[in-house]
Design a protein around this motif. Structure first.
Motif, PDB file in Angstrom:
ATOM      1  N   PRO A   1       0.829  -1.208   0.000  1.00 50.87           N
ATOM      2  CA  PRO A   1       0.000   0.000   0.000  1.00 50.87           C
ATOM      3  C   PRO A   1       0.861   1.254   0.000  1.00 50.87           C
ATOM      4  O   PRO A   1       2.033   1.225   0.397  1.00 50.87           O
ATOM      5  CB  PRO A   1      -0.799  -0.125   1.294  1.00 50.87           C
ATOM      6  N   THR A   2       0.271   2.357  -0.405  1.00 56.12           N
ATOM      7  CA  THR A   2       0.994   3.629  -0.362  1.00 56.12           C
ATOM      8  C   THR A   2       1.236   4.056   1.081  1.00 56.12           C
ATOM      9  O   THR A   2       2.331   4.506   1.430  1.00 56.12           O
ATOM     10  CB  THR A   2       0.203   4.724  -1.097  1.00 56.12           C
ATOM     11  N   PHE A   3       0.218   3.908   1.927  1.00 55.30           N
ATOM     12  CA  PHE A   3       0.321   4.343   3.323  1.00 55.30           C
ATOM     13  C   PHE A   3       0.084   3.201   4.289  1.00 55.30           C
ATOM     14  O   PHE A   3      -0.750   2.325   4.044  1.00 55.30           O
ATOM     15  CB  PHE A   3      -0.725   5.423   3.638  1.00 55.30           C
ATOM     16  N   THR A   4       0.805   3.257   5.393  1.00 58.56           N
ATOM     17  CA  THR A   4       0.422   2.543   6.609  1.00 58.56           C
ATOM     18  C   THR A   4       0.073   3.600   7.643  1.00 58.56           C
ATOM     19  O   THR A   4       0.881   4.489   7.923  1.00 58.56           O
ATOM     20  CB  THR A   4       1.562   1.672   7.152  1.00 58.56           C
ATOM     21  N   VAL A   5      -1.132   3.533   8.181  1.00 57.71           N
ATOM     22  CA  VAL A   5      -1.531   4.416   9.277  1.00 57.71           C
ATOM     23  C   VAL A   5      -1.471   3.610  10.561  1.00 57.71           C
ATOM     24  O   VAL A   5      -2.040   2.516  10.648  1.00 57.71           O
ATOM     25  CB  VAL A   5      -2.945   4.980   9.070  1.00 57.71           C
ATOM     26  N   ILE A   6      -0.776   4.138  11.565  1.00 60.79           N
ATOM     27  CA  ILE A   6      -0.618   3.443  12.843  1.00 60.79           C
ATOM     28  C   ILE A   6      -1.369   4.201  13.930  1.00 60.79           C
ATOM     29  O   ILE A   6      -1.133   5.393  14.147  1.00 60.79           O
ATOM     30  CB  ILE A   6       0.869   3.316  13.223  1.00 60.79           C
ATOM     31  N   ILE A   7      -2.284   3.508  14.599  1.00 63.21           N
ATOM     32  CA  ILE A   7      -2.987   4.064  15.755  1.00 63.21           C
ATOM     33  C   ILE A   7      -2.575   3.262  16.989  1.00 63.21           C
ATOM     34  O   ILE A   7      -2.985   2.111  17.148  1.00 63.21           O
ATOM     35  CB  ILE A   7      -4.519   3.994  15.599  1.00 63.21           C
ATOM     36  N   PRO A   8      -1.747   3.827  17.872  1.00 62.05           N
ATOM     37  CA  PRO A   8      -1.467   3.165  19.147  1.00 62.05           C
ATOM     38  C   PRO A   8      -2.606   3.443  20.107  1.00 62.05           C
ATOM     39  O   PRO A   8      -3.155   4.556  20.124  1.00 62.05           O
ATOM     40  CB  PRO A   8      -0.167   3.845  19.604  1.00 62.05           C
ATOM     41  N   THR A   9      -2.974   2.458  20.911  1.00 58.80           N
ATOM     42  CA  THR A   9      -4.119   2.680  21.800  1.00 58.80           C
ATOM     43  C   THR A   9      -3.946   1.938  23.116  1.00 58.80           C
ATOM     44  O   THR A   9      -3.296   0.893  23.181  1.00 58.80           O
ATOM     45  CB  THR A   9      -5.436   2.253  21.104  1.00 58.80           C
TER      46      THR A   9
END
Length: 262
Positions: free
Chosen positions: A4-12
């Motif tokens: 993919p073009t982007f990896t979005v990371i959400i830490p929670t």
């Protein structure tokens, strides 16, 4: 499987009541070539069920069995990222719909020396009557060269991972990951290393909404930096552009204060 073009990371961590808003904001992006990695730092609430309830094949859920802190949580996401670019979103904040599209446009047309970007932020106060805008802005510094950028980041860095930070994936091979020995200021340390090796791009639009609220924060924007920045601080006297008086931790904290948040 294509990259993919982007990896979005959400830490929670224990934000089951806020996490859906962040996830929805990623899934609502007008640019859709991304993967979303949610890294759960050993939550004890309904976080696993919340993520499982969202049916989208682009979501990857990773979980720590023990609480390891913000730096380790982001690093877990980075190590699993397949995107050309890695973007970070706090679990209580949200992207506006054009964030990925605008970020891609600016990074793809930038020079090869550009390794990361950020954008403008709108800070809102959550309350019983909805949200109220506290302020918004875009930090658009101009430096004559990378060395001056590095020194300026030591003195007055005004961004963090919650300012739409997006990093070219191969930059981590050069600057490393977030320092897991730091329980505070891990984003400051990482950004100082990043700006020493790479130029940056500013997306001149407000594309991230940062929520101020009464609940616990994943990290606080104003905090003592202490030992985490001493390695960087120790190097400044050797630079002619360094301040004439030493930059101790307290002074450094004041000069690195980003946008206010709750």
């Amino acid at each position: 499987m294509s990259r993919p073009t982007f990896t979005v990371i959400i830490p929670t961590h224990n934000r089951a009541h806020l996490l859906p808003r962040a996830i929805r904001s990623v899934l609502a992006q007008t640019f859709t070539d991304f993967e979303l990695i949610v890294v759960d730092d050993a939550s004890t609430d309904e976080t696993p069920q919340v993520v499982a309830s969202v049916q989208d094949g682009r979501i990857i859920y990773l979980r720590h069995e023990e609480n390891r802190g913000a730096a380790a949580t982001r690093n877990t996401g980075i190590c699993h990222a397949r995107g050309k670019y890695v973007a970070f979103l706090d679990d209580d904040d949200e992207y506006l719909p054009e964030f990925l599209a605008e970020t891609r446009q600016h990074l793809e047309t930038a020079s090869e020396e550009a390794g990361f970007s950020w954008c403008g932020v709108r800070v809102v106060q959550d309350g019983g009557q909805g949200e109220r805008t506290i302020g918004e802005g875009v930090w658009r510094p101009a430096f004559q060269d990378r060395e001056h950028a590095y020194l300026s980041f030591l003195r007055s860095r005004r961004i963090g991972t919650n300012c739409g930070l997006c990093v070219r994936r191969d930059c981590f091979d050069v600057v490393g990951l977030f320092d897991q020995a730091l329980r505070k200021a891990e984003d400051t340390d990482f950004l100082i290393r990043l700006v020493r090796h790479y130029d940056f791009v500013v997306v001149p639009k407000v594309l991230v909404k940062v929520h101020a609220h009464a609940g616990p924060k994943l990290h606080r924007l104003r905090r003592p930096h202490g030992p985490g920045l001493r390695t960087h601080h120790a190097e400044t006297p050797g630079h002619p552009a360094a301040p004439s008086s030493p930059l101790g931790p307290d002074a450094l904290q004041d000069r690195l204060a980003p946008l206010p948040r709750g």
